[in-house]
Design a protein around this motif. Structure first.
Motif, PDB file in Angstrom:
ATOM      1  N   PHE A  74      31.029  37.194  38.343  1.00 31.66           N
ATOM      2  CA  PHE A  74      31.147  38.163  39.423  1.00 31.66           C
ATOM      3  C   PHE A  74      30.595  37.596  40.722  1.00 31.66           C
ATOM      4  N   GLU A  75      29.502  36.825  40.638  1.00 31.14           N
ATOM      5  CA  GLU A  75      28.932  36.242  41.845  1.00 31.14           C
ATOM      6  C   GLU A  75      29.891  35.227  42.474  1.00 31.14           C
ATOM      7  N   ASP A  76      30.653  34.496  41.645  1.00 34.22           N
ATOM      8  CA  ASP A  76      31.665  33.584  42.186  1.00 34.22           C
ATOM      9  C   ASP A  76      32.761  34.369  42.888  1.00 34.22           C
ATOM     10  N   LEU A  77      33.183  35.464  42.260  1.00 37.14           N
ATOM     11  CA  LEU A  77      34.202  36.327  42.859  1.00 37.14           C
ATOM     12  C   LEU A  77      33.752  36.811  44.227  1.00 37.14           C
ATOM     13  N   ILE A  78      32.514  37.293  44.326  1.00 36.08           N
ATOM     14  CA  ILE A  78      32.005  37.795  45.594  1.00 36.08           C
ATOM     15  C   ILE A  78      31.909  36.674  46.625  1.00 36.08           C
ATOM     16  N   ARG A 111      24.829  30.373  44.923  1.00 32.63           N
ATOM     17  CA  ARG A 111      25.892  31.163  45.544  1.00 32.63           C
ATOM     18  C   ARG A 111      25.266  32.141  46.553  1.00 32.63           C
ATOM     19  N   PRO A 112      24.759  31.662  47.659  1.00 29.08           N
ATOM     20  CA  PRO A 112      24.042  32.545  48.587  1.00 29.08           C
ATOM     21  C   PRO A 112      24.912  33.631  49.192  1.00 29.08           C
ATOM     22  N   PHE A 113      26.231  33.431  49.241  1.00 31.80           N
ATOM     23  CA  PHE A 113      27.091  34.466  49.802  1.00 31.80           C
ATOM     24  C   PHE A 113      27.147  35.698  48.901  1.00 31.80           C
ATOM     25  N   ALA A 114      26.665  35.581  47.672  1.00 29.77           N
ATOM     26  CA  ALA A 114      26.664  36.726  46.766  1.00 29.77           C
ATOM     27  C   ALA A 114      25.345  37.478  46.783  1.00 29.77           C
ATOM     28  N   VAL A 115      24.333  36.933  47.439  1.00 30.76           N
ATOM     29  CA  VAL A 115      23.021  37.565  47.365  1.00 30.76           C
ATOM     30  C   VAL A 115      22.433  37.941  48.722  1.00 30.76           C
ATOM     31  N   GLU A 116      23.162  37.717  49.782  1.00 32.14           N
ATOM     32  CA  GLU A 116      22.689  38.125  51.094  1.00 32.14           C
ATOM     33  C   GLU A 116      23.791  38.920  51.788  1.00 32.14           C
ATOM     34  N   GLN A 117      23.430  40.008  52.411  1.00 31.21           N
ATOM     35  CA  GLN A 117      24.420  40.813  53.107  1.00 31.21           C
ATOM     36  C   GLN A 117      24.905  40.077  54.350  1.00 31.21           C
TER      37      GLN A 117
END
Length: 233
Positions: A74-78, A111-117
């Motif tokens: 899911f984190e890759d998807l995001i 995957r920082p794009f999945a954990v920061e708004q």
């Protein structure tokens, strides 16, 4: 299931407790194309996503795998969804690479794009860290707070209290929850996969029959069918 940890400003996050979706590159590409329908995202193919991953825009562990062997979480998807949104807004890949690299260094997360708004305003990538707005694509330069009113959010994402993307609603009535149906798209508020609804309709069941069978509204059935039609386009 991922067993890594993310050490950020909100403490250590055990990713095995957060990300449980399972996707192929072709699935991710279909979701992005169905969600965003402009000239850039219309070209978001599984081959293009695979190239993004190999170029280091996702988990480094995936970079050496072939497209057929890639299993995305899911984190890759995001992460891919955020990159597609930034590209649609006009952000260049060099700016995306700077933002991704700087955020990865700061969060120590693959995957920082999945954990920061994230936000954008067509030329830069912004994130909120420690309650401060920063320009990640400018190596963490502090941004003026007045910019918030001008920024474009990455729509449809829900972040939990630890600032981790936990849900994605690509359109009204449709939800991807990594803990339900392995992260496949479902009707919001239920565990009913949209592909099951569409399959029944293709087999000849009417909207009314399907609605009665699942105890949902006709509008929810129509929304699921419309979404699956977009995925197949």
């Amino acid at each position: 299931m991922c067993s890594k940890q993310y050490s950020g400003s909100r403490g250590v996050i055990n990713l095995s407790d957060v990300f449980t979706g399972v996707y192929r590159p072709v699935d991710v590409a279909r979701y992005i194309r169905a969600d965003l329908s402009d000239a850039i995202t219309a070209k978001t193919t599984s081959k293009r996503l695979t190239r993004w991953i190999r170029n280091g825009y996702s988990d480094p562990d995936l970079a050496g795998k072939s497209g057929r062997d890639m299993t995305l979480s899911f984190e890759d998807l995001i992460s891919m969804r955020v990159i597609a949104t930034l590209r649609s807004a006009g952000v260049t890949f060099p700016k995306i690479r700077v933002a991704e690299g700087w955020l990865r260094q700061q969060t120590r997360h693959p995957r920082p794009f999945a954990v920061e708004q994230m936000w954008t305003e067509s030329s830069d990538v912004f994130a909120e860290m420690h309650e401060r707005l920063i320009a990640a694509s400018r190596y963490g330069q502090l941004a003026m707070e007045m910019l918030r009113e001008e920024l474009i959010p990455v729509h449809g994402l829900t972040f939990n209290s630890r600032r981790v993307a936990s849900l994605w609603s690509p359109r009204e009535g449709i939800l991807l929850d990594p803990e339900i149906q392995f992260g496949q798209s479902c009707i919001s508020g239920t565990g009913i996969p949209t592909n099951a609804i569409a399959s029944m309709n293709r087999a000849g069941d009417s909207i009314e029959t399907i609605a009665d069978m699942y105890a949902i509204s006709g509008a929810e059935v129509e929304s699921a069918i419309s979404w699956e039609f977009s995925l197949a386009a």
